[in-house]
Scaffold this active site. Sequence first.
Site, short mmCIF file in Angstrom:
data_model
loop_
_atom_site.label_atom_id
_atom_site.label_comp_id
_atom_site.label_asym_id
_atom_site.label_seq_id
_atom_site.Cartn_x
_atom_site.Cartn_y
_atom_site.Cartn_z
CB SER A 101 -4.47 -3.64 2.59
OG SER A 101 -4.77 -3.04 3.82
CE LYS A 102 -5.74 -10.43 7.75
NZ LYS A 102 -4.57 -10.99 8.38
NE ARG A 103 -3.24 -0.77 7.24
CZ ARG A 103 -2.42 -0.24 6.35
NH1 ARG A 103 -2.61 0.97 5.89
NH2 ARG A 103 -1.40 -0.94 5.89
CB THR A 104 -8.92 -1.85 2.01
OG1 THR A 104 -7.63 -1.28 2.03
CG2 THR A 104 -9.81 -1.05 1.10
N GLY A 105 -10.52 -4.02 3.94
CA GLY A 105 -11.67 -4.93 4.01
C GLY A 105 -11.18 -6.36 4.11
#
Length: 483
Positions: free
Chosen positions: A253-257
């Site tokens: 997920s882009k939210r994590t990196g």
Amino acid sequence: MKMRTRLAPSPTGEIHVGSIRTLLYDYALAKQSEGELVLRIEDTDQSRYVEGSVERMLKVIKDYGLKWDEGPEVGGPYQPYFQSQRLDIYKKYALELVEKGNAYYCFCDEDRLNKVREGQKEMGGVTKYDRFCLNLSKEDVEENLKKGKPYVIRMKVPSDVDIEVEDMVLGKLTFPSNDLDDQVLIKSDGFPTYHLAVVVDDHLMKITHVLRGREWLPSTPKHVLLYEFFGWEKPKFIHLPLLRETDSTKKLSKRTGSVSALGFLEEGYLPEALLNFMMFLGWNPGTEREVYSLDDFVKDFSIEKIQKSEMAAFDRQKLLWFNGLYIRNLPLEDLWNRVVKWHEEYSEKLNLKNSTDARNLKILEIVRERMKKLSEFNDITFYFFEEPKIDKKTAEKFSGDSKKAHEIIDNFIEVYKNIPSEKWNVPDLDAISHEKLAEFSYKPKEAFMTIRYITTGCESTPPLFDVLGLLGKEETLKRLKKF
Ligand code: GLU
């Protein structure tokens, strides 16, 4: 046996880091068997094409240190390697299937298809094409074509059969044909769908092993049917685990990196570290060994040791660990070149005011232990190149009060003033400073932390005397006096 593998990315955005994992395995199989790795651009979905993404994809693959034997830029015996330049080929094969009775023209418009779908949804069933055009007579088809009616070509999925997919890692899998839709093969814009194009090209390009992520597994029975319709030998299929975040069962997920292959380079990871990390995302040598060069991986990689699991955890902490390891092990000059290149390519220029090459290397040498990413260099070395900002309160906190802090600094200004320039080196600075510390009866922390903070603006740096040694006598005294 020579293996021919391929990566077949679609230029619909940045290439995903998972594609580099797949490419790495493709590369190993091709190299170890003296075969070839083909790069084919699957640009048949014009609506999802992203400008410039092909060029970026090719560059990123090369930046990771991987290369292809056939494909864009290098050519090869089966060109063109862009599917959008092969439309006549797909059309010819689609018509062959129509001729054989394995595919048919469909003239249904969007309106009708939507109505059918809605109806099916209301009935609570699966949504599939209702085969309205399956039994059109040859004459009806001719007439519609003559009238210029828009059409697609669909494959005719046989009813009530089990389709067997043989995966080299997962074994034999069975898919009931009744679950499959009469897949469109040629769209109304004349472009093929992925399914037709991938099968035709893998066949024509003599691909022996198809490696791809598990997300493509539901498509494979359609491909198997197409191979059978054409009477072609199937390649070996290998579906690889999807990548997930460590603390979730969901995909990256882009939210994590970062998620794109480019993103990790931009973050300051070394390609070798990324490749080493990714070797283990679906494969394991079955030993304790963790550090692999690409060449060693090529030797050790084997299909038998690919994992059966549906997902592989993408442990970002582990990646960081690998990166730190590679940063520490690179020859110093090599690492310096990487640091410079990274800043040129992905960030603002390095801050190297009044510095020489020899000094830069020394700075790098003392900070590399603390560096986990190339991107961190500026942040952890800025005080070598510019005067740091000092906060009075922080400067005083190590000794407890303002008076004491100033006393410490005054005393050490005297000490350092009296060190002749030729003795301004790490061992002498260390010895003299400790001797004086005892004389003044200061605690190491109160004196040395105060000096560290005032000369660097940081509470955490490489060993203090390494720092002062490199900073030089003049600059050290200037900063202490300024305080
Ligand atoms: N074009 C597909 C993709 O974007 C290829 C999938 C496959 O390897 O068959 O990944």
